[in-house]
Write a protein that holds these residues in place. Sequence first.
Motif: not given
Length: 244
Positions: A49-67
Amino acid sequence: MKTKLPTTLLLATAIGSALPASAQNVSQLQQENAQLRAQLQTLQQRCDSPLPDTQPGVSQAGKVQAHIASLRVGAATGYAPRHIAVTVVMTLTNTGNSPMALNYEERSYALTDNNGYQYNLRNEHSGVYAKEGVKGIPIATSGRASTNQLLAPGQSNSVTFIAIRSMRDGQTPGTAFDVNASFGQYQDEGQGRIRKINTYPVAFTNVPRSAAGYTGEQTGQSLPAEVGSRAVDRLLDGLFKGKK
């Protein structure tokens, strides 16, 4: 920082707990064999299972996901020597249930490397030359915005930012960057009136520069293929032979 135990240590611990010194016959060993397999299966599921760290290179702001798709550093084209350009390609995805018109919010972009140097978008305040530094998305200012570019639910759009810095003697670009930007969601209310209904700030830290593109994929720790049923069979066969 999470501590990862070596596979051999985990296996040895499992074996030690599953095979007590009191085991005297094949029947007991067969029962302990089943227990050991169950423990190893649970252990392998956890490691896969992937480690539960925040995924690098991805930012979620409301209804917008930035990568962050890529971050490249090089000489700034069309500028005097010592000018460095940092080009960031950012993918924006509409994760909501309805179309949205996104604009980049003027003067919200910030780029700083791990040496503390800041890079700026040139001419972003100018309607004529702003697109030299921001490409792929309308730019919203205090007096204007656009709703012509709609992003459907699940649809993605690539935005390119080109930030510039003039390096002095002894200064060199860093190897990791913090990136911040804000995107506004606008709505056309008719009769030439456009209203901002939301703002989505995104932020990234320690994004490495790359030549092939930064994907931000997250990896988990997996047990080597050798630690599987065949390896357990060989191990237990040896234990059975030793008990006969």
